[in-house]
Motif scaffolding. Structure first.
Motif, short mmCIF file in Angstrom:
data_model
loop_
_atom_site.label_atom_id
_atom_site.label_comp_id
_atom_site.label_asym_id
_atom_site.label_seq_id
_atom_site.Cartn_x
_atom_site.Cartn_y
_atom_site.Cartn_z
N ALA A 18 -21.01 12.21 31.94
CA ALA A 18 -21.30 13.59 31.56
C ALA A 18 -20.05 14.35 31.15
N ILE A 19 -19.01 14.31 31.98
CA ILE A 19 -17.79 15.06 31.67
C ILE A 19 -17.06 14.43 30.49
N GLY A 20 -16.86 13.11 30.53
CA GLY A 20 -16.17 12.44 29.44
C GLY A 20 -16.87 12.65 28.11
N GLY A 21 -18.20 12.58 28.10
CA GLY A 21 -18.95 12.78 26.88
C GLY A 21 -18.83 14.20 26.35
N ALA A 22 -18.91 15.18 27.25
CA ALA A 22 -18.82 16.58 26.82
C ALA A 22 -17.44 16.89 26.25
N VAL A 23 -16.40 16.36 26.90
CA VAL A 23 -15.04 16.59 26.41
C VAL A 23 -14.85 15.91 25.05
N ALA A 24 -15.39 14.72 24.90
CA ALA A 24 -15.29 14.02 23.62
C ALA A 24 -15.94 14.83 22.51
N GLU A 25 -17.10 15.37 22.76
CA GLU A 25 -17.79 16.16 21.75
C GLU A 25 -17.02 17.42 21.40
N GLU A 26 -16.37 18.03 22.38
CA GLU A 26 -15.60 19.24 22.10
C GLU A 26 -14.35 18.91 21.29
N PHE A 27 -13.67 17.82 21.62
CA PHE A 27 -12.52 17.41 20.81
C PHE A 27 -12.95 17.09 19.38
N ALA A 28 -14.12 16.46 19.24
CA ALA A 28 -14.62 16.14 17.90
C ALA A 28 -14.82 17.41 17.08
N ARG A 29 -15.32 18.46 17.72
CA ARG A 29 -15.52 19.72 17.00
C ARG A 29 -14.20 20.32 16.52
N HIS A 30 -13.10 19.90 17.15
CA HIS A 30 -11.78 20.38 16.74
C HIS A 30 -11.06 19.36 15.84
N GLY A 31 -11.80 18.37 15.36
CA GLY A 31 -11.24 17.47 14.37
C GLY A 31 -10.46 16.29 14.90
N ALA A 32 -10.53 16.02 16.20
CA ALA A 32 -9.76 14.90 16.76
C ALA A 32 -10.33 13.56 16.33
N GLU A 33 -9.46 12.56 16.30
CA GLU A 33 -9.89 11.17 16.17
C GLU A 33 -10.01 10.62 17.58
N LEU A 34 -11.17 10.07 17.90
CA LEU A 34 -11.49 9.75 19.29
C LEU A 34 -11.54 8.24 19.52
N PHE A 35 -10.93 7.85 20.63
CA PHE A 35 -10.95 6.47 21.09
C PHE A 35 -11.64 6.49 22.45
N LEU A 36 -12.93 6.18 22.43
CA LEU A 36 -13.76 6.32 23.61
C LEU A 36 -13.89 4.98 24.33
N ALA A 37 -13.71 5.01 25.63
CA ALA A 37 -13.74 3.79 26.42
C ALA A 37 -14.59 3.99 27.66
N GLY A 38 -15.17 2.90 28.11
CA GLY A 38 -15.96 2.94 29.33
C GLY A 38 -16.26 1.55 29.81
N LEU A 39 -16.75 1.47 31.03
CA LEU A 39 -17.05 0.17 31.63
C LEU A 39 -18.24 -0.48 30.95
#
Length: 257
Positions: A18-39
């Protein structure tokens, strides 16, 4: 972020949560390139699909065990090979918890496991990112804690000790990495409204548990995922350069410092 500013390169561990996903979406709205990782790749893919559907942000997905130093080091190096640098790291992985049972009735393993697990994964991911950030002289490492770090509350088992350990680790990393231009800051939310789900942490009905949590705050309201995500982006996007070794208190007054 200004229109002509380069896109930030952001690693988020636990991006399927929940937290990681929400933060990822917010960074995306600011134009970040995202490297998402999880188990588990499936949960991370779900976050990536939401981001891709909402805009044009570049998103990469990896299956990484954030408690495995070799796996984390390999992933971090691969990100640098791909993106050229790492600007921001957030570790938002979940941890094993036993709550709602008095300490006198708990096993040693159940009390110590949260601190051991959370300290391990936060250290491993921060160390890997710092090794890449320090030579460049810039970067922001975000750790994650929670309100029990600074309040006396029954029934949380080893969770309070785990939170306190992460905040102490944050301070030590900040002292060592700050002179090289790398900031380390901890996010400390109260229990987030959307993450309560259908199973309370403590042995009481769900509605009563929610009211109990709200009553611990000074506002009568729990923080939301959106508020936590916006705070993470604020810490990384400038305007917070004086925050290093700090804890950003998002507990709505439950913990006063």
């Amino acid at each position: 972020m200004a229109a002509d500013a380069p896109a930030q390169k952001v690693i988020i561990h636990g991006a399927g949560g929940a937290i990681g996903g929400a933060v990822a979406e917010e960074f995306a709205r600011h134009g970040a390139e995202l490297f998402l990782a999880g188990l588990h790749r499936n949960s991370v893919n779900a976050t990536a699909e939401r981001i891709r559907a909402a805009g044009t942000a570049r998103v990469h997905v990896s299956e990484v065990d954030a408690s495995d130093p070799l796996a984390v080091d390999a992933h971090t190096s691969a990100v640098v090979d791909e993106a050229g640098r790492i600007d921001v790291l957030l570790n938002a992985v979940s941890l094993p918890l036993v709550q709602g049972t008095p300490l006198l009735d708990m096993s040693v393993e159940d009390v110590t496991a949260p601190a051991a697990a959370w300290l391990r994964t936060q250290f491993i991911t921060a160390r890997a990112a710092a090794a890449q950030m320090v030579p460049r002289g810039s970067g922001v490492i975000l750790t994650l804690s929670a309100s029990p770090a600074r309040v006396a509350i029954a029934g949380v088992g080893g969770f309070a000790a785990a939170c306190s350990a992460v905040e102490a680790l944050t301070r030590t990393f900040a002292a060592e990495l700050g002179p090289a231009g790398v900031r380390v800051v901890c996010l400390r939310p109260q229990r987030i409204l959307e993450t309560i789900g259908s199973t309370p942490d403590l042995p009481m009905p769900l509605e009563e548990f929610t009211r109990f949590l709200e009553a611990l705050t000074t506002t009568g309201k729990l923080p939301t995922l959106s508020e936590v995500a916006k705070a993470a982006v604020f810490l990384a996007h400038g305007g917070a350069d004086s925050l290093n070794g700090s804890v950003l208190n998002l507990t709505a007054g439950m913990s006063a410092d």
